[in-house]
Design a protein around this motif. Structure first.
Motif, PDB file in Angstrom:
ATOM      1  N   THR A  77       2.686 -88.693 -91.968  1.00  0.00           N
ATOM      2  CA  THR A  77       4.138 -88.726 -91.842  1.00  0.00           C
ATOM      3  C   THR A  77       4.648 -87.299 -91.728  1.00  0.00           C
ATOM      4  N   TYR A 105       3.083 -92.964 -89.616  1.00  0.00           N
ATOM      5  CA  TYR A 105       4.224 -93.733 -90.097  1.00  0.00           C
ATOM      6  C   TYR A 105       5.549 -93.021 -89.803  1.00  0.00           C
ATOM      7  N   ARG A 106       6.639 -93.729 -90.089  1.00  0.00           N
ATOM      8  CA  ARG A 106       7.971 -93.150 -89.898  1.00  0.00           C
ATOM      9  C   ARG A 106       8.081 -91.818 -90.634  1.00  0.00           C
ATOM     10  N   GLN A 137       6.927 -97.385 -85.812  1.00  0.00           N
ATOM     11  CA  GLN A 137       8.326 -97.090 -85.533  1.00  0.00           C
ATOM     12  C   GLN A 137       8.771 -95.828 -86.288  1.00  0.00           C
ATOM     13  N   GLY A 138       9.367 -94.876 -85.545  1.00  0.00           N
ATOM     14  CA  GLY A 138       9.901 -93.670 -86.157  1.00  0.00           C
ATOM     15  C   GLY A 138       8.879 -92.576 -86.401  1.00  0.00           C
TER      16      GLY A 138
END
Length: 286
Positions: A77, A105-106, A137-138
């Motif tokens: 992240t 990850y986001r 996503q993100g």
């Protein structure tokens, strides 16, 4: 006792400063790995090895040196940094893979960065075989892979990428992904690839000139004297949205597209078995 206005102001100001301080001090994943091999009595053995932070490695008992790389944080992240460096020493063989698919990850803030530098010395063989990178996503990720070969070295490289989990109905409408691959031989560039994707990845992948709706892809490079001999067989293993070409007598490159990670893996396994002479790491089949 009444609380004066300036005391209330100070209380809220202190709370805001404390919240900001905590946010700035959120732990981030940092990890480094260095690994090198050498020839030992007609076999390959470890020459150097060290890790720090979240990067670890396992070594199955095999004829060659095989390392399973592990990111113990469980994913990437914003603000994370992984640095990998490996060298296949003269006349040795080294295979590098991962324990499972890596996940991006986001990112609440910042960008995750993964930097990989690989060297393959004279007469050596290196297989770079990570399992899929899954983008959520993100996600915000910048990744680079540089491979430097000597003139008579061999390499097999695969880089699979999956945009969301199709079985979970995931779509990627917010993404920042920058990917770079560079391969040189005796100082000369032989392969360069790059991908920049920001914003609505699902919409971009749906375009006919991009991926025709495919949600999984892989880049393949094989540099070895027998590259040309594999070409007709590999073409029979591909689906209608994938291709493989011979750039020179010993340089084979491919781009694979599939509807999801399952279909991509079904296509990849027999290809990697063939190009690795049936030495594909066991973690690929778990």
């Amino acid at each position: 006792m009444a609380v004066r206005d300036w005391e209330i102001y100070d209380i809220f100001t202190l709370a805001e400063k404390t919240e900001a301080s905590v946010s700035e001090e959120i732990p981030r994943t940092k990890g480094t790995l260095f690994l090198s091999t050498k020839q030992v009595a007609q076999r390959s053995g470890l020459d150097g090895f060290r890790t720090s932070g979240a990067m670890k490695a396992l070594f199955p008992r095999t004829e060659e040196v095989q390392a399973i790389l592990i990111n113990t944080s469980g994913g990437l992240t914003g603000g994370d940094q992984l640095d990998i460096e490996a060298c296949a020493g003269t006349n040795s063989a080294l295979s590098l893979t991962t324990q499972a698919a890596e996940r991006a990850y986001r990112a609440q803030s910042g960008v995750a960065r993964v930097t990989t530098n690989l060297r393959v010395q004279s007469g050596a063989e290196l297989n770079w075989l990570p399992q899929e990178l899954i983008l959520f996503q993100g996600a915000a990720l910048q990744r680079s892979l540089a491979i430097r070969l000597e003139e008579d070295a061999r390499v097999l490289m695969i880089e699979p990428v999956v945009f969301g989990r199709t079985a979970m109905g995931e779509t990627i409408t917010e993404l920042s992904f920058r990917d770079r691959v560079s391969i040189t031989r005796a100082g000369r560039p032989v392969y360069r690839d790059g991908l920049d994707m920001t914003g609505d990845a699902t919409a971009q992948l749906a375009r006919r000139a991009v991926a025709q709706g495919a949600k999984a892809m892989a880049s393949l490079v094989y540099i070895a004297p027998d590259a040309e001999a594999h070409l007709p067989v590999l073409r029979q293993m591909l689906n209608d949205t994938s291709g493989v070409s011979l750039k020179s007598a010993d340089l084979l490159v491919g781009r694979l597209l599939a509807s999801d990670s399952f279909e991509l893996r079904k296509m990849l396994l027999p290809i990697l078995d063939r190009l690795s002479s049936d030495r594909l790491p066991t973690s690929w089949r778990l």
